[in-house]
Design a protein around this motif. Sequence first.
Motif, PDB file in Angstrom:
ATOM      1  N   ASP A 217      -7.472  11.330  15.508  1.00  0.00           N
ATOM      2  CA  ASP A 217      -8.755  10.959  14.919  1.00  0.00           C
ATOM      3  C   ASP A 217      -9.026   9.457  15.000  1.00  0.00           C
ATOM      4  N   ALA A 219      -9.880   6.202  16.600  1.00  0.00           N
ATOM      5  CA  ALA A 219     -10.462   5.621  17.815  1.00  0.00           C
ATOM      6  C   ALA A 219     -10.230   4.119  17.871  1.00  0.00           C
ATOM      7  N   LEU A 236     -10.644   3.406  12.233  1.00  0.00           N
ATOM      8  CA  LEU A 236     -11.993   3.948  12.407  1.00  0.00           C
ATOM      9  C   LEU A 236     -11.961   5.133  13.359  1.00  0.00           C
ATOM     10  N   ASP A 237     -12.898   6.066  13.147  1.00  0.00           N
ATOM     11  CA  ASP A 237     -13.020   7.172  14.092  1.00  0.00           C
ATOM     12  C   ASP A 237     -13.990   6.795  15.207  1.00  0.00           C
ATOM     13  N   GLY A 238     -14.308   7.750  16.065  1.00  0.00           N
ATOM     14  CA  GLY A 238     -15.160   7.462  17.207  1.00  0.00           C
ATOM     15  C   GLY A 238     -16.575   7.071  16.834  1.00  0.00           C
ATOM     16  N   ASP A 239     -17.024   7.456  15.650  1.00  0.00           N
ATOM     17  CA  ASP A 239     -18.369   7.104  15.182  1.00  0.00           C
ATOM     18  C   ASP A 239     -18.387   5.837  14.345  1.00  0.00           C
ATOM     19  N   GLY A 240     -17.245   5.165  14.249  1.00  0.00           N
ATOM     20  CA  GLY A 240     -17.175   3.931  13.475  1.00  0.00           C
ATOM     21  C   GLY A 240     -16.988   4.138  11.993  1.00  0.00           C
ATOM     22  N   ARG A 241     -16.720   5.370  11.552  1.00  0.00           N
ATOM     23  CA  ARG A 241     -16.498   5.642  10.136  1.00  0.00           C
ATOM     24  C   ARG A 241     -15.063   5.294   9.754  1.00  0.00           C
TER      25      ARG A 241
END
Length: 295
Positions: A217, A219, A236-241
């Motif tokens: 998970d 990124a 952070l994940d791929g969506d920047g969360r």
Amino acid sequence: MEPPDTGGIARESCIARTSTSPNRATTLISFDGLPARVGLQADAYPSRRSNVVAAIVAVAVAVYSVREATSAQSAWALITFLIGTLLCCLVLMSSLAFPSAYRPGAVRMIIDTAPPRLSLHSPRALALEWSAFAATMLWAGAAVALVICALVQYGVMAALQHVPRSMLVALAAAVIALALMVRKVRQESEEPSGLHLTPQRIITAGEGTLRYVRWHDVAHATVAVHRLLGPHLVLLDGDGRRLGAVSVRYLGSDPMVTAALVRYFRDRPEERELLTDPERAIAQFHQHLARLEGE
């Protein structure tokens, strides 16, 4: 110069231990200065200037508190100024004894963890938090004792008129501090504050929060600087969360080196089993830094 070939996987630790703490057995690993040479070394936090300013302010406030305590007109005022002096001494001792939350270019690792894993942790932040909590509870305890004395001496209605507002502030501070420390103790009972890397997941713990993050998970592993709380390692994940974060106060490690360490094992799932043997995992990452320098 290219590092010696060991077949890809480090067989034993090649890292010299520069210091060891008796509290939760931690060791400081400097990687022979490689992070600075490959651009992975962060500046010290807090800076020397910040420490000097904090020390000057602490001394000034302590002197003022002592002066006011000598001329205090009530027991409550005396106690309040003495507690203020105690807190200023705590800030001064912290800035002198621990000028930086970490040594630039180094990581602080727990030795002999159970279960076996690579854990980065500093016991200093928790000691300072408990010291501040004890001072707050001492202040609130004095407030409760004086309120009880006023109730006995004057009765309920008259006592309310003799209770200064600062006592209510002390009691409110104690309630907030108690809630925070209960949360903190619960988190510490599950996982010690810091960063814990296992072959299956990453665990971030600190400030009463606990996050379990799966490797696939993640990124990005980077460093974010909070204006008040300082640098944090952030996942952070791929969506920047944000998946998890931990302050350098709990890491006791250079956040840029730590982020690079996380990225190294994120990108190499076949090597994550090394995380059950922290010495070999650190040695493998050391070889990676040496290869970066040779490129």
